[in-house]
Scaffold this active site. Structure first.
Site, PDB file in Angstrom:
ATOM      1  N   ARG A 126       0.832  -1.206   0.000  1.00 19.39           N
ATOM      2  CA  ARG A 126       0.000   0.000   0.000  1.00 19.39           C
ATOM      3  C   ARG A 126       0.866   1.255   0.000  1.00 19.39           C
ATOM      4  O   ARG A 126       0.371   2.352   0.260  1.00 19.39           O
ATOM      5  CB  ARG A 126      -0.927  -0.022   1.220  1.00 19.39           C
ATOM      6  N   CYS A 146       1.219  20.565 -10.134  1.00 18.64           N
ATOM      7  CA  CYS A 146      -0.250  20.487 -10.126  1.00 18.64           C
ATOM      8  C   CYS A 146      -0.675  19.040  -9.908  1.00 18.64           C
ATOM      9  O   CYS A 146      -1.494  18.755  -9.048  1.00 18.64           O
ATOM     10  CB  CYS A 146      -0.822  21.020 -11.431  1.00 18.64           C
ATOM     11  N   ARG A 166      -3.714  18.565  -7.243  1.00 18.52           N
ATOM     12  CA  ARG A 166      -4.166  19.630  -6.344  1.00 18.52           C
ATOM     13  C   ARG A 166      -4.906  20.722  -7.095  1.00 18.52           C
ATOM     14  O   ARG A 166      -5.792  21.398  -6.550  1.00 18.52           O
ATOM     15  CB  ARG A 166      -2.975  20.252  -5.596  1.00 18.52           C
ATOM     16  N   LEU A 208     -12.351  25.973 -14.307  1.00 14.50           N
ATOM     17  CA  LEU A 208     -12.370  26.514 -15.665  1.00 14.50           C
ATOM     18  C   LEU A 208     -11.987  27.978 -15.581  1.00 14.50           C
ATOM     19  O   LEU A 208     -12.582  28.738 -14.799  1.00 14.50           O
ATOM     20  CB  LEU A 208     -13.769  26.406 -16.276  1.00 14.50           C
ATOM     21  N   ALA A 263      -3.261  30.319 -19.144  1.00 11.39           N
ATOM     22  CA  ALA A 263      -3.094  31.246 -18.029  1.00 11.39           C
ATOM     23  C   ALA A 263      -1.725  31.007 -17.396  1.00 11.39           C
ATOM     24  O   ALA A 263      -1.437  29.907 -16.933  1.00 11.39           O
ATOM     25  CB  ALA A 263      -4.204  31.053 -17.007  1.00 11.39           C
TER      26      ALA A 263
END
EC number: 2.1.1.45
Length: 264
Positions: A126, A146, A166, A208, A263
């Site tokens: 695990r 990210c 994230r 978005l 962006a």
């Protein structure tokens, strides 16, 4: 790709308006999960055309442990250009963390090699986890991770992967991330002698950008097409030996691309 389109629609309809680092503005939800059975086809968005070369070369670049855009530029991949310095460097981003994580004693750890070895040694573990979120090195990164952590899971001879992201740019970034980690799952499975199971994509802040709303609405008017299939060169059994020519996406018949600003 119904789960992805459902996310697009949900954020358009129910997302909260939020400010963001780039100053663009977003519509966002927190905590969203998508699941893709990799035996049902390769999860590549068909309601707009994606740039396959960028997806494949970026993953190979990560696996090389590279953090300079030179390799990407040599292969006409521009997705990291906006964040690189004058020398093409990005700081200790994904490739550095995957292949050369620096421990507290200064010793570098090859997380990906450890992962392959551990899946072979102990498939029921695990602890098959890879992290790019190295807190001590975050300030040196041109862009903090990210897609920050992922875990593998083996059952009935099949390898599944769950990604925790994230922050997810739903229109531009998330389709790339789905395809990239699905591809990685196939590659790790081949390197460890396993079949493939599911790719599970868990998002923290799924957003978005405000200048992507119309593009998202246009995409939602399109009817999804059949998923393509992935073919890997069966002779490659070393995860780090894969080349671009060893990876083929077959039967990809998407709708036309939809342009949208990045962006930064």
């Amino acid at each position: 790709m119904k789960p992805y389109l459902e996310l697009l629609q949900h954020v358009l309809d129910h997302g909260a308006e939020k400010s963001d680092r780039t100053g663009t503005g977003t519509r966002s939800v927190f905590g969203w999960q998508m699941r893709f059975d990799l035996n049902d086809g390769f999860p590549l968005v068909t309601t707009k055309k994606l740039h396959l070369r960028s997806i494949i070369h970026e993953l190979l670049w990560f696996l090389k442990g590279d953090t300079n855009i030179g390799y990407l530029s040599d292969h006409q991949v521009r997705i990291w250009d906006e964040w690189a310095d004058d020398n093409g460097d990005l700081g200790p981003v994904y490739g550095k963390q995957w292949r050369r994580w620096t421990g507290p004693d200064g010793v570098e750890i090859d997380q990906m090699q450890w992962l392959v070895d551990e899946i072979k040694r102990n498939p029921d573990s695990r602890r098959l986890v890879i992290s790019a979120w190295n807190v001590g090195e975050l300030p040196q990164m041109a862009l903090m991770p990210c897609h920050s952590l992922f875990q593998f899971y083996v059952v009935n001879g099949k390898l599944s992967c769950q990604l925790y992201q994230r922050s997810g740019d739903i229109f531009l970034g998330v389709p790339f991330n789905i395809a990239s980690y699905a591809l990685l799952t196939h590659m790790v499975a081949q390197a460890t002698g396993l079949g493939v199971g599911d790719f599970v994509h868990t998002l923290g802040d799924a957003h978005l950008y405000s200048n992507h709303f119309e593009q998202a609405r246009e995409q939602l008017t399109r009817t999804p097409r059949a998923l393509p299939s992935l073919r890997l060169n069966p002779e490659v059994t070393d995860l780090f030996a894969f080349r671009f020519e060893d990876i083929a996406i077959e039967g990809y018949d998407p709708h036309p691309a939809i342009k949208a600003p990045v962006a930064v």
